[in-house]
Write a protein that holds these residues in place. Structure first.
Motif, PDB file in Angstrom:
ATOM      1  N   SER A  54      12.093  24.225  21.020  1.00 55.81           N
ATOM      2  CA  SER A  54      11.279  23.733  19.905  1.00 55.81           C
ATOM      3  C   SER A  54      10.829  24.883  19.014  1.00 55.81           C
ATOM      4  N   GLU A  58      12.022  24.412  15.093  1.00 52.56           N
ATOM      5  CA  GLU A  58      11.024  24.130  14.063  1.00 52.56           C
ATOM      6  C   GLU A  58      11.302  24.925  12.783  1.00 52.56           C
ATOM      7  N   HIS A  59      12.166  25.923  12.861  1.00 55.73           N
ATOM      8  CA  HIS A  59      12.500  26.748  11.702  1.00 55.73           C
ATOM      9  C   HIS A  59      13.868  26.403  11.101  1.00 55.73           C
ATOM     10  N   LYS A 138      12.598  27.059   5.859  1.00 60.58           N
ATOM     11  CA  LYS A 138      13.492  26.576   6.914  1.00 60.58           C
ATOM     12  C   LYS A 138      14.903  27.073   6.620  1.00 60.58           C
TER      13      LYS A 138
END
Length: 153
Positions: A54, A58-59, A138
């Motif tokens: 995770s 998340e990036h 991101k």
């Protein structure tokens, strides 16, 4: 309910709504865009070394796609495979320059990776494109890291 109670309830609801909006949709910008991208790189490096799926994902943008045909779900599977490896990954990442313009950014990183107990690290040159989604950077595409997947398959 009295008039004061209604006004108080409306004020509390407005404050809660504004706090929700600012927390989830406009995260505070900490530093320049370049500093934020560098912080993302450090966070991904730590997440990889800790085996945190995770923490890595998340990036990564859900719209991720690269020249090798990999998508977000495929990258996620590779990250899971890497996190299951009991050898422990060791990374050394050097990022000489980050370029950011508007809601896009890019960087080229020199990465040395290896496993605990392995004497010779492997060198990769990784380039990445990023976009700003909901106020956070991101990764939308990356190249050069795909050679590392051979360690898991």
């Amino acid at each position: 309910m009295g008039r004061r109670a209604v006004i108080g309830a409306v004020i509390i609801a407005a404050i809660a709504g504004a706090a929700y909006y600012f927390y989830f949709y406009l995260p505070p910008r900490r530093g320049t865009d370049e500093e934020q991208v560098l912080r993302l790189i450090v966070e991904v490096e730590k997440a990889v070394e800790q085996g945190s799926v995770s923490g890595v994902m998340e990036h990564i943008s859900e719209d991720y796609s690269d020249a090798h045909g990999l998508t977000y779900r495929m990258v996620q599977r590779l990250v899971v495979a890497g996190a299951r490896d009991s050898r422990g990954v060791i990374l050394s990442v050097q990022v000489p320059e980050v370029q950011a313009t508007g809601d896009t950014a890019s960087f080229v990183a020199e990465v040395d990776y290896g496993f605990q107990g392995q004497s010779e690290p492997v060198h990769l040159t990784v380039s990445a494109e990023l976009i700003r989604e909901r106020g956070r950077w991101k990764v939308i595409s990356a190249d050069g890291w795909q050679g590392a997947e051979a360690a898991y398959y």
